[in-house]
Design a protein around this motif. Structure first.
Motif, mmCIF file in Angstrom:
data_model
loop_
_atom_site.group_PDB
_atom_site.id
_atom_site.type_symbol
_atom_site.label_atom_id
_atom_site.label_comp_id
_atom_site.label_asym_id
_atom_site.label_seq_id
_atom_site.Cartn_x
_atom_site.Cartn_y
_atom_site.Cartn_z
ATOM 1 N N SER A 18 12.223 22.000 11.657
ATOM 2 C CA SER A 18 11.438 22.594 10.585
ATOM 3 C C SER A 18 10.305 23.385 11.215
ATOM 4 O O SER A 18 9.605 22.890 12.093
ATOM 5 N N CYS A 20 6.859 25.996 10.921
ATOM 6 C CA CYS A 20 5.722 26.398 10.095
ATOM 7 C C CYS A 20 5.895 27.845 9.632
ATOM 8 O O CYS A 20 6.497 28.661 10.323
ATOM 9 N N MET A 79 13.107 13.998 4.081
ATOM 10 C CA MET A 79 12.517 15.269 4.483
ATOM 11 C C MET A 79 11.546 15.795 3.429
ATOM 12 O O MET A 79 10.517 16.378 3.768
ATOM 13 N N ARG A 83 7.841 16.512 4.737
ATOM 14 C CA ARG A 83 7.286 17.867 4.716
ATOM 15 C C ARG A 83 6.167 18.013 3.693
ATOM 16 O O ARG A 83 5.162 18.666 3.966
ATOM 17 N N SER A 87 2.419 18.846 4.931
ATOM 18 C CA SER A 87 1.758 20.084 4.500
ATOM 19 C C SER A 87 0.445 19.788 3.789
ATOM 20 O O SER A 87 -0.548 20.492 3.992
ATOM 21 N N TRP A 101 5.877 25.745 5.207
ATOM 22 C CA TRP A 101 7.140 25.694 5.940
ATOM 23 C C TRP A 101 7.941 26.963 5.737
ATOM 24 O O TRP A 101 7.958 27.549 4.666
#
Length: 146
Positions: A18, A20, A79, A83, A87, A101
């Motif tokens: 993953s 940014c 996930m 995530r 974040s 992301w």
């Protein structure tokens, strides 16, 4: 916006990456960053109740890799939790409030890569199918019925 792009099998190993948004260095290491990342990762594994096992991980300044074993669709919720919480918490730490992301299609277009096929665990919306086709790939997942 359509459903996130993802695929899963009954159970198995996954190598997950993953990145940014725009490759920004939002995950630069520091004592605070390491504590946040470690805490969120540990909580994500704990919440999976054994349906996701973390075998290895590495976090760089603008992306991360995970080697996980997952059962069924558990990887998707793992996930999502990981995530979303990264974040939110890292965003606060580095004073970032925008998108965090990178998305698959935009990443491939920006980096000169070529998608062949894209599949998801659920039906996709027509706009997602159009974005996939616009990237030169074939959506292999059925469309959502309105």
């Amino acid at each position: 916006m359509g459903w996130p792009l993802r695929m899963f099998q009954e159970e198995g190993y996954y190598f997950v990456t993953s990145r940014c948004y725009q490759g920004r260095l939002l995950l630069r290491p520091s004592v605070e960053m390491n504590e946040v990342v470690g805490g969120v990762l540990a909580r994500a594994v704990q919440q999976s109740a054994g349906s996701v096992r973390l075998h290895a991980f590495t976090f760089a300044s603008n992306h991360f890799h995970l080697l996980v074993w997952a059962r069924g669709a558990a990887l998707a919720s793992f996930m999502q939790y990981l995530r979303a919480n990264l974040s939110r918490k890292v965003g606060r730490l580095v004073d970032w409030s925008g998108g965090f992301w990178e998305r698959l299609v935009s990443f491939t277009q920006q980096n000169g890569l070529r998608l062949l096929e894209v599949g998801a665990t659920r039906p996709i919306c027509p706009s997602c199918a159009a974005a996939i086709e616009g990237a030169g790939a074939v959506p292999v997942t059925p469309l959502k019925v309105p």
